[in-house]
Scaffold this active site. Sequence first.
Site, PDB file in Angstrom:
ATOM      1  CG  ASP A 165      -0.246  -0.106   2.541  1.00  0.00           C
ATOM      2  OD1 ASP A 165       0.944   0.252   2.620  1.00  0.00           O
ATOM      3  OD2 ASP A 165      -0.875  -0.564   3.508  1.00  0.00           O
ATOM      4  CE  LYS A 188      -3.850  -1.897   3.399  1.00  0.00           C
ATOM      5  NZ  LYS A 188      -3.104  -2.264   4.611  1.00  0.00           N
ATOM      6  CB  THR A 223      -2.022  -6.090   4.222  1.00  0.00           C
ATOM      7  OG1 THR A 223      -2.993  -5.404   5.008  1.00  0.00           O
ATOM      8  CG2 THR A 223      -1.296  -5.129   3.311  1.00  0.00           C
TER       9      THR A 223
HETATM   10  C1  R5P Z   1      -1.461  -0.891   7.565  1.00  0.00           C
HETATM   11  O1  R5P Z   1      -1.485   0.099   6.834  1.00  0.00           O
HETATM   12  C2  R5P Z   1      -0.206  -1.576   7.964  1.00  0.00           C
HETATM   13  O2  R5P Z   1       0.916  -1.013   7.360  1.00  0.00           O
HETATM   14  C3  R5P Z   1      -0.267  -3.054   7.641  1.00  0.00           C
HETATM   15  O3  R5P Z   1      -0.371  -3.214   6.238  1.00  0.00           O
HETATM   16  C4  R5P Z   1      -1.449  -3.710   8.296  1.00  0.00           C
HETATM   17  O4  R5P Z   1      -1.539  -3.333   9.627  1.00  0.00           O
HETATM   18  C5  R5P Z   1      -1.362  -5.199   8.196  1.00  0.00           C
HETATM   19  O5  R5P Z   1      -2.472  -5.759   8.832  1.00  0.00           O
HETATM   20  P1  R5P Z   1      -3.080  -7.132   8.357  1.00  0.00           P
HETATM   21  O6  R5P Z   1      -1.959  -8.131   8.394  1.00  0.00           O
HETATM   22  O7  R5P Z   1      -4.145  -7.422   9.351  1.00  0.00           O
HETATM   23  O8  R5P Z   1      -3.620  -6.909   6.984  1.00  0.00           O
END
Ligand code: R5P
Length: 292
Positions: A165, A188, A223
């Site tokens: 992202d 993302k 993510t």
């Molecule tokens: C969000 O912007 C963070 O940088 C991570 O991408 C996020 O916290 C990852 O969380 P998860 O593994 O639950 O998708």
Amino acid sequence: MVAAGPASEELGNSIAGKLGVESLKSEFKVFPDGESKFTSEGKVSGKTVFVVQSTYPPVDQHLFQLLLMSHHLSQDGAKVVAVVPYLAYARQDKEFLPGEGVTLGVVAHLMRSAGVRRLVTVDIHSAEGMSLFSIPVYSVSAIPTLVGYAKEKLSLRDPAVISPDFGASKRTEAFASLYGAAYFQLSKTRDRKTGEVSVREAALDVRGKDVVILDDIISTGGTVKAAAEKVLGQGASSAVAICTHGLFVGEAVRKLEQAGVKSMVATNTVPGVLSVVDISDALASHLKTLEE
Ligand code: R5P
């Protein structure tokens, strides 16, 4: 001195060893009703004490232990520097939906009230979050250490580094440039109510490449899963996930394996079997500059 909290005993003691300073003897006692009490031995008055305590799950318990230690030691006359390798609540750094609390602001307030004079963390989620603190905050970069690990231990052929992202793009660019690899960014989107993640279609030049998906945090794995499906779907040879803070909550590991992620690597800001990259050198080097 270093005071290693219950969440970071190993890392704290390793930092103390690298700094060549004493580790404070202390104890947390938990009463039958769940209350805890912190007791320390020896004099800390006038000393700089690095309170090393990460705030991974159980988040509020680890955070409260950090506050108890900091308050107790600052009351005893120590100059407390909180070393919080993984800073919980860093993602709640603004009001995303109307009416939401900015929890990182509360954490900042509590730390200051507990007598913390400075905060040192690792790869804070956003630079914006740092501005919520009224004490100096320093975020040590884990990127050089992660690149060193990837070069030495992962045999990547024709690698490409992917940012899942926009938030991870600067870190990913830094990783790619130090590694000497191509770099791509995905877009993302996360449904702020359900937490569901989707990655917008983009044509990426990843065919035949070993792809590194880099993020600051892997929590539920949603993510990285979405990013892995995207790059593998576009012909990447393999996908590995590298992150600074590996929370790997619930079924995250299984979810990522099922999505075809070949391996997952994190630093030891959050201890765990996948936390194989030691961040103590990077932290100790920064703390040395504070002592001077
Ligand atoms: C969000 O912007 C963070 O940088 C991570 O991408 C996020 O916290 C990852 O969380 P998860 O593994 O639950 O998708």
